[in-house]
Design an enzyme around this catalytic site. Structure first.
Site, PDB file in Angstrom:
ATOM      1  N   HIS A   1      52.426  37.225  36.965  1.00 48.17           N
ATOM      2  CA  HIS A   1      53.344  36.933  38.078  1.00 48.17           C
ATOM      3  C   HIS A   1      53.244  35.478  38.511  1.00 48.17           C
ATOM      4  O   HIS A   1      52.204  34.834  38.358  1.00 48.17           O
ATOM      5  CB  HIS A   1      53.135  37.900  39.253  1.00 48.17           C
ATOM      6  CG  HIS A   1      51.795  37.820  39.928  1.00 48.17           C
ATOM      7  ND1 HIS A   1      51.537  36.934  40.940  1.00 48.17           N
ATOM      8  CD2 HIS A   1      50.662  38.533  39.758  1.00 48.17           C
ATOM      9  CE1 HIS A   1      50.289  37.110  41.367  1.00 48.17           C
ATOM     10  NE2 HIS A   1      49.727  38.064  40.655  1.00 48.17           N
TER      11      HIS A   1
ATOM     12  N   ASP B   1      53.958  34.189  41.661  1.00 45.84           N
ATOM     13  CA  ASP B   1      53.685  33.870  43.071  1.00 45.84           C
ATOM     14  C   ASP B   1      52.193  33.912  43.384  1.00 45.84           C
ATOM     15  O   ASP B   1      51.393  34.494  42.646  1.00 45.84           O
ATOM     16  CB  ASP B   1      54.426  34.835  43.996  1.00 45.84           C
ATOM     17  CG  ASP B   1      54.038  36.291  43.754  1.00 45.84           C
ATOM     18  OD1 ASP B   1      53.923  36.682  42.582  1.00 45.84           O
ATOM     19  OD2 ASP B   1      53.823  37.024  44.740  1.00 45.84           O
TER      20      ASP B   1
ATOM     21  N   GLU C   1      55.075  39.292  43.344  1.00 47.81           N
ATOM     22  CA  GLU C   1      54.223  40.440  42.999  1.00 47.81           C
ATOM     23  C   GLU C   1      53.319  40.809  44.156  1.00 47.81           C
ATOM     24  O   GLU C   1      53.048  41.980  44.399  1.00 47.81           O
ATOM     25  CB  GLU C   1      53.388  40.111  41.756  1.00 47.81           C
ATOM     26  CG  GLU C   1      52.568  41.280  41.224  1.00 47.81           C
ATOM     27  CD  GLU C   1      51.179  41.407  41.853  1.00 47.81           C
ATOM     28  OE1 GLU C   1      50.521  42.421  41.622  1.00 47.81           O
ATOM     29  OE2 GLU C   1      50.758  40.493  42.593  1.00 47.81           O
ATOM     30  N   GLU C   2      52.814  39.797  44.840  1.00 43.36           N
ATOM     31  CA  GLU C   2      51.794  40.056  45.865  1.00 43.36           C
ATOM     32  C   GLU C   2      52.279  40.996  46.970  1.00 43.36           C
ATOM     33  O   GLU C   2      51.532  41.879  47.392  1.00 43.36           O
ATOM     34  CB  GLU C   2      51.298  38.733  46.461  1.00 43.36           C
ATOM     35  CG  GLU C   2      50.598  37.810  45.442  1.00 43.36           C
ATOM     36  CD  GLU C   2      49.262  38.350  44.974  1.00 43.36           C
ATOM     37  OE1 GLU C   2      48.795  39.364  45.510  1.00 43.36           O
ATOM     38  OE2 GLU C   2      48.677  37.754  44.055  1.00 43.36           O
TER      39      GLU C   2
ATOM     40  N   ASP D   1      46.319  40.220  34.964  1.00 45.21           N
ATOM     41  CA  ASP D   1      46.279  40.005  36.408  1.00 45.21           C
ATOM     42  C   ASP D   1      45.130  40.777  37.043  1.00 45.21           C
ATOM     43  O   ASP D   1      45.336  41.541  37.973  1.00 45.21           O
ATOM     44  CB  ASP D   1      47.610  40.431  37.030  1.00 45.21           C
ATOM     45  CG  ASP D   1      47.705  40.065  38.498  1.00 45.21           C
ATOM     46  OD1 ASP D   1      46.972  39.163  38.933  1.00 45.21           O
ATOM     47  OD2 ASP D   1      48.511  40.693  39.203  1.00 45.21           O
TER      48      ASP D   1
ATOM     49  N   ASP E   1      45.139  33.493  40.736  1.00 46.52           N
ATOM     50  CA  ASP E   1      45.877  34.757  40.710  1.00 46.52           C
ATOM     51  C   ASP E   1      47.339  34.428  40.977  1.00 46.52           C
ATOM     52  O   ASP E   1      47.707  34.175  42.118  1.00 46.52           O
ATOM     53  CB  ASP E   1      45.310  35.685  41.776  1.00 46.52           C
ATOM     54  CG  ASP E   1      46.076  37.002  41.885  1.00 46.52           C
ATOM     55  OD1 ASP E   1      46.969  37.240  41.065  1.00 46.52           O
ATOM     56  OD2 ASP E   1      45.785  37.755  42.817  1.00 46.52           O
TER      57      ASP E   1
HETATM   58 ZN   LIG Z   1      47.853  38.935  40.886  1.00 49.65          ZN
END
Ligand SMILES: [Zn+2]
Length: 258
Positions: free
Chosen positions: A80, A82, A144-145, A168, A111
């Site tokens: 992802h 973001d 995604e977060e 991830d 991340d």
């Molecule tokens: Zn992540």
């Protein structure tokens, strides 16, 4: 077979470059544009979907396919774009011992940049070694977060892959998470009837006793192979000399079967 060489210096340089891009959830525009360029360099014409307007962000999900010489169902590699907040103005610090941290004022954005870069470098290394491969599908998700808002809008019908690696998660290299449980939390209230505990207790209905009888009758812990049940909080009553009118309990159910 040719040897795959991962270029560590290239990974570190790419991390330093991409980590400086502001890419908080719903604000991944610049990151998406940069990743489109990177994918194009690898021969992948990534398409951006219309998720941005659906979720109130400024970038959609990127999806593309790298053609390979081998037949077979494509494999999907995903990450992802973001980061969580605070992620504006990130400045990665490269330490002498080889580690990379933020400067302490923001998150680092590892991340999920480490996952995104692992995908890019992995493909680069395979191409440089001229190793034949199946078609590879790439999905870089927006937002995604906040509970996978971006990929929730993705049209999965265009995807041919049946297996995927989503890069991830932390953990030892070589391990993977195969499944994750669904979690349902619940609150139950038992309503009885208040009465003076000394003068007329038989007119009351004891909410705490009723609730605890119910809890005692439950099978807690592992209910079956894939499900656990817990009651973690209980509260009730208001004074010592009254039959309690109300008792509430809160708990959760976790299961691999939703
Ligand atoms: Zn992540």
């Amino acid at each position: 077979m040719a040897q795959i060489e991962i270029n560590e210096a290239r990974i570190r340089a790419e991390f330093g470059e991409l980590a400086r891009i502001d890419s908080e959830s719903f604000g991944e525009r610049e990151m998406a544009d940069r990743l489109k360029e990177r994918l194009a360099e690898l021969g992948i014409q990534a398409k951006e979907d219309d998720t941005a307007e659906k979720i109130g962000g400024n970038a959609g999900n990127l999806f593309g396919t790298l053609k390979g010489g081998l037949s077979g169902t494509p494999i999907l590699l995903s990450g992802h774009m973001d980061t969580v907040a605070p992620g504006i103005g990130k400045k990665p610090v490269f330490h002498e011992d080889g580690t990379i941290t933020s400067d302490g004022t923001t998150v680092l954005g590892a991340d999920d940049l480490t996952g995104v870069i692992a995908i890019l470098e992995g493909i680069r290394a395979v191409q440089e070694a001229e190793i034949p491969h199946r078609d590879i599908e790439i999905l870089f998700a927006a937002a995604e977060e906040p509970f996978t808002r971006g990929s929730s809008e993705f049209d999965f019908s265009q995807m041919k892959a049946k297996e995927s690696y989503v890069l991830d998660v932390t953990g030892p290299v070589g391990t993977a998470i195969l499944q994750a449980p669904t979690i349902l939390s619940f609150e139950a209230a038992v309503k009885g009837r208040a009465a003076h505990a000394g003068f007329e207790p038989e007119k009351g209905i004891h909410a705490i006793q009723t609730a605890t009888r119910a809890i005692a009758a439950l099978k807690l812990g592992h209910v079956d192979e894939e499900t656990t049940l817990n009651v973690g909080l209980i509260s009730g009553g208001s004074v010592v000399n009254a039959v309690p009118e109300l008792c509430t309990c809160r708990g959760e159910i976790r299961s691999y079967s939703h």
